[in-house]
Design a protein around this motif. Sequence first.
Motif, short mmCIF file in Angstrom:
data_model
loop_
_atom_site.label_atom_id
_atom_site.label_comp_id
_atom_site.label_asym_id
_atom_site.label_seq_id
_atom_site.Cartn_x
_atom_site.Cartn_y
_atom_site.Cartn_z
N SER A 1 34.09 2.05 24.04
CA SER A 1 35.05 3.14 24.44
C SER A 1 36.04 2.70 23.18
O SER A 1 35.84 1.92 22.20
CB SER A 1 35.62 2.92 25.72
OG SER A 1 36.59 1.65 25.79
N GLY A 2 37.13 3.77 23.37
CA GLY A 2 38.11 3.66 22.09
C GLY A 2 38.71 2.24 21.76
O GLY A 2 39.08 1.96 20.80
N THR A 3 38.79 1.44 22.82
CA THR A 3 39.35 0.03 22.53
C THR A 3 38.26 -0.75 21.71
O THR A 3 38.78 -1.50 20.90
CB THR A 3 39.49 -0.68 23.95
OG1 THR A 3 40.34 0.12 24.88
CG2 THR A 3 39.92 -2.21 23.87
N PHE B 1 49.46 1.26 25.92
CA PHE B 1 48.31 1.02 24.65
C PHE B 1 49.00 -0.10 23.63
O PHE B 1 48.32 -0.86 23.22
CB PHE B 1 47.95 2.27 24.02
CG PHE B 1 46.87 3.00 25.05
CD1 PHE B 1 45.67 2.46 25.28
CD2 PHE B 1 47.61 4.12 25.95
CE1 PHE B 1 44.86 2.97 26.38
CE2 PHE B 1 46.37 4.58 26.93
CZ PHE B 1 45.37 4.05 27.05
N ARG C 1 48.51 -3.29 24.85
CA ARG C 1 47.29 -3.70 24.64
C ARG C 1 46.87 -4.21 23.45
O ARG C 1 46.19 -5.19 23.29
CB ARG C 1 46.11 -2.42 24.84
CG ARG C 1 44.86 -2.72 24.80
CD ARG C 1 43.92 -1.76 25.33
NE ARG C 1 44.16 -1.31 26.75
CZ ARG C 1 43.23 -0.34 27.27
NH1 ARG C 1 42.28 0.31 26.73
NH2 ARG C 1 43.53 0.05 28.62
N TRP C 2 47.36 -3.61 22.41
CA TRP C 2 47.15 -4.01 20.94
C TRP C 2 47.69 -5.54 20.70
O TRP C 2 47.32 -6.23 20.02
CB TRP C 2 47.30 -3.09 19.67
CG TRP C 2 46.73 -1.71 20.44
CD1 TRP C 2 47.63 -0.60 20.21
CD2 TRP C 2 45.44 -1.57 20.93
NE1 TRP C 2 46.76 0.52 20.67
CE2 TRP C 2 45.31 0.00 21.23
CE3 TRP C 2 44.45 -2.19 21.28
CZ2 TRP C 2 44.16 0.69 21.63
CZ3 TRP C 2 43.47 -1.59 21.90
CH2 TRP C 2 43.20 -0.30 21.97
N THR D 1 50.18 2.38 18.10
CA THR D 1 49.58 3.75 18.49
C THR D 1 50.37 4.83 18.07
O THR D 1 51.58 4.99 18.21
CB THR D 1 49.80 3.54 20.09
OG1 THR D 1 49.12 2.13 20.51
CG2 THR D 1 49.21 4.59 20.72
N SER E 1 49.67 8.44 19.29
CA SER E 1 50.10 9.07 20.34
C SER E 1 49.99 8.24 21.68
O SER E 1 48.99 7.79 21.96
CB SER E 1 49.25 10.25 20.65
OG SER E 1 49.39 10.60 22.06
N THR F 1 49.96 7.24 24.88
CA THR F 1 49.35 7.98 26.10
C THR F 1 49.98 8.00 27.44
O THR F 1 50.08 8.78 28.45
CB THR F 1 47.80 8.09 26.34
OG1 THR F 1 47.12 8.25 25.00
CG2 THR F 1 47.06 9.04 27.30
N ASP G 1 45.99 3.43 16.02
CA ASP G 1 45.41 3.99 17.30
C ASP G 1 45.65 5.67 17.30
O ASP G 1 46.65 5.95 17.69
CB ASP G 1 45.85 3.29 18.58
CG ASP G 1 45.39 3.96 19.97
OD1 ASP G 1 44.91 5.02 19.77
OD2 ASP G 1 45.97 3.55 20.94
N VAL H 1 43.86 7.52 19.03
CA VAL H 1 42.89 8.06 20.20
C VAL H 1 43.21 9.34 20.84
O VAL H 1 42.39 10.16 21.06
CB VAL H 1 42.68 7.05 20.95
CG1 VAL H 1 41.50 7.33 22.23
CG2 VAL H 1 42.14 5.66 20.64
N THR H 2 44.52 9.63 21.09
CA THR H 2 44.86 10.86 21.50
C THR H 2 45.79 11.58 20.57
O THR H 2 46.36 12.70 20.89
CB THR H 2 45.72 10.80 22.99
OG1 THR H 2 46.73 9.84 22.79
CG2 THR H 2 44.78 10.41 23.87
N GLN I 1 35.71 10.41 24.24
CA GLN I 1 36.38 11.08 25.61
C GLN I 1 37.65 11.90 25.39
O GLN I 1 38.19 12.29 26.53
CB GLN I 1 36.32 10.30 26.79
CG GLN I 1 37.60 9.26 27.07
CD GLN I 1 37.29 8.05 26.33
OE1 GLN I 1 36.82 8.11 25.19
NE2 GLN I 1 37.94 6.93 26.63
N LYS I 2 38.18 11.90 24.07
CA LYS I 2 39.62 12.64 23.89
C LYS I 2 39.67 13.90 23.25
O LYS I 2 38.83 14.72 23.86
CB LYS I 2 40.50 11.61 23.26
CG LYS I 2 40.58 10.09 24.31
CD LYS I 2 41.19 10.10 25.36
CE LYS I 2 41.19 8.65 25.97
NZ LYS I 2 42.33 8.00 26.17
C1 LIG Z 1 42.18 6.47 25.92
C2 LIG Z 1 43.06 5.64 24.87
C3 LIG Z 1 42.52 4.44 24.22
C4 LIG Z 1 41.05 4.07 24.45
O1 LIG Z 1 41.05 3.73 25.90
P1 LIG Z 1 39.47 3.33 26.11
O2 LIG Z 1 39.34 3.17 27.63
O3 LIG Z 1 38.98 2.00 25.71
O4 LIG Z 1 38.64 4.49 25.60
C5 LIG Z 1 43.45 3.98 23.13
N1 LIG Z 1 44.47 4.42 23.08
C6 LIG Z 1 44.99 5.62 23.47
C7 LIG Z 1 46.33 5.89 23.14
C8 LIG Z 1 44.14 6.13 24.50
O5 LIG Z 1 45.06 7.23 25.19
#
Ligand SMILES: *Cc1c(COP(=O)(O)O)cnc(C)c1O
Length: 384
Positions: free
Chosen positions: A62-64, A89, A92-93, A138, A140, A142, A168, A170-171, A193-194
């Motif tokens: 996944s994105g992580t 997020f 998370r980083w 990050t 965007s 989320t 990041d 991802v979005t 998935q985004k």
């Molecule tokens: C969805 C998302 C991720 C990745 O999350 P995973 O659950 O690992 O796919 C990372 N950063 C942002 C800002 C996200 O919205």
Amino acid sequence: MQDKLNLMIPGPTPVPENVLSSMSKHPIGHRSGDFQKIVQKTTEQLKWLHQTTADVLTITGSGTAAMEAGIINTLSKGDQVICGDNGKFGERWVKVARAYGLDVKVVKADWGTPLDPNQFKRILEEDTNEKIKAVILTHSETSTGVINDLKSINNEVKNHSKAITIADCVTSLGACNIPMDEWGIDVIASGSQKGYMIPPGLSFVAMSKRAWEANNQSNLPKFYLDLKQYLKTVNQNSNPFTPAINLYFALEASLTMMQKEGLNNIFARHARHQKATQEGIKAMGLNLFTKENFGSPAITAVKPENIDAESIRKAIKNDFDILLAGGQDHLKGKIFRIGHLGFVNNRDIISVISALESTLDKMGKLNVPTGQGIAKTISVLNNE
Ligand SMILES: *Cc1c(COP(=O)(O)O)cnc(C)c1O
């Protein structure tokens, strides 16, 4: 009626029919010539999407995984890094960086507020010995629907240090303009998935020349996410391990769709949907959680006054089968979030704004004449 779910969460996002059908066949051998052709084509398409000539690598994860790969492939134990943190997020980083023994300075902003580029500037200016090796943030966020000013923050990084920027996206990738080469971003991470409009399971990490130079010094432990292995194999149109083969079929189909639409049209569509959503919400008397100028093109967070946000979200799911996202941590019950990322058209925006207005009306919580919200949304959609 069952089975008419409309996903309006910020991932997973809806998947187009032809992308779904591209996956419904037997996997092919991942060392076969046919698969090599797909890797070759999707790699070129990914460079197009990132607006780069840099390497874009595809990971099954996944994105992580892509973000973690960006961090552990460019840094070494004890390296100083700055992490931007204004939401889930960002948090998370910080955790990932600390898990690998990096020395993390956190630049914070309140949830709902963007990171301040000047704060990065100040810290980097003070770092006269050039101890800071990376700025991690990050684009965007989320969890709050905030877009951070990646371009300005990266300019501060480039003007005041030799640190690399790990973003990041991802979005934001596939939702708004991120010209990787023109802006000089070193690492961009994203997930399938985004904005890609395919199911979860693949992630992508783009690496600039400077990122590869950093990679030569990097001593953090890595095996499955060792990007050197991905670089070596992508040059042979292959992958180090068994990849999610059927998701590659989907990736090829969705990137082909995106190329047909064109980057500028994709960005304009997201901007129009963002504005139509924001304006509709304000016109029905609800508050946006994020100041408009800092709203993400992928997601709009709403903060209703004196109404439990979860009760609105649940009613919209029950009555309309539209799934919205709730608030996380201290924002649970305080906000709900509307995803408008990826495979989204005007019908989706009209549905969600009408459903929201109808729900407030039914709850007796609509303080303006019924229809005022959707009227505004329609006007934005027809005139932008
Ligand atoms: C969805 C998302 C991720 C990745 O999350 P995973 O659950 O690992 O796919 C990372 N950063 C942002 C800002 C996200 O919205």
